[in-house]
Design an enzyme around this catalytic site. Sequence first.
Site: not given
Length: 402
Positions: A10, A94, A183, A211-212, A215, A244, A287, A335, A337, A387
């Site tokens: 990647n 990727r 994603h 997908h959190l 991004g 973003r 967090r 998402g 944790n 991924e």
Amino acid sequence: MTATRILVLNSGSSSVKYQLIDMADHSRLAAGLAERIGEDTSTLTHRRLGTGGDKRERRGQLGDHDAALKAVAEELDADGLGLGSGELAAIGHRVVHGGLKFTEPTLIDDAVLKEIERLVPVAPLHNPANITGIRTAQRLRPDLPQIAVFDTAFHSTMPEHAARYAIDVKTADEHRVRRYGFHGTSHAYVSRKAAGLLGKDPADTNLIVLHLGNGASASAVRGGRCADTSMGLTPLEGLVMGTRSGDIDPAVVFHLGRVAGMGMDEVDELLNKRSGLVGLCGENDMREIRRRVEEGDAAAKLAFEIYIHRLKKYIGAYYAVLGTVDAVVFTAGVGENAAPVREAAVAGLEGLGLAVDGELNAASGQEPRLISPEDARVKVAVVPTDEELEIAEQTYALVTGR
């Protein structure tokens, strides 16, 4: 002996993330990250996995991507896992943007590279770095199959009424302006795993996948195929993200040009790098935001509320798109944790059959799991994404014909 190892690369503008995976048993053999390539402070962190090996670091030796990938090759050689190994079946890359042409994993040749280059105007921050990684890998192993796995591919099944923007068709077609989504490898992997968790065939499953991470994107998955997704022409559209803005009135761009005298590049930087959670409260680590919320920080509280409000809007919208929903699925760093995010995102949606069980939601784990009450009409799940494994699986399937 049949080669079963896949090196997944990647390549970013100043980084290379990699994993070496043996597809015989899906074991990770090595992984690492080269960062700040081209700077004096560049580093390569490499780990030999599965043997208790310690991580190794190189500092200040990565002048360009060639040097970075050569350093990766040397680290793999030191572990007896070198790029020259006959056990390496292929390198999977990727690639962020495949446009309308690339909807499947693709063997890279000169024509494919030219098409990826042609897509640079719609992915100027990503495709050039992906191309650099591919060319460097080709020089290191010109005999080895190099496979491109595209972030946009999973979303290519969106119907035209979901993919089209309501602008002049001639202009849109001439400049390839449409919704592509991103994603995709994560949404593909997670939707398939979520169907398995529910004991269903993906073809018979309707899911909303969230997908959190820094991004963030949402997708409506009908029968294993993408029906809609929140990111569009670029990864800027959709949910509130780390830096973003997500959805915004396009006239804001014109307004800032007229009133603030901001040029296009300035607005681009504002919306992509100084907006989202960072723009709202100066922090993009969920967090830390939650810690500040609990301490009564007003800016952090508002940022969290805006983030959740956008999530709820997309859950509701995609529920309407799908008509019936089997599960809402959370994945990626936040998402997987952030239990408070999951709880807040479905709070008040009991009328849609959505709820979380407090105890199940608070528990942590690395396996796919349900966090909704047993009798919930619509399940809520946490499915860790992978991924790299998805890229490896698609690459291996192409080169072996399996």
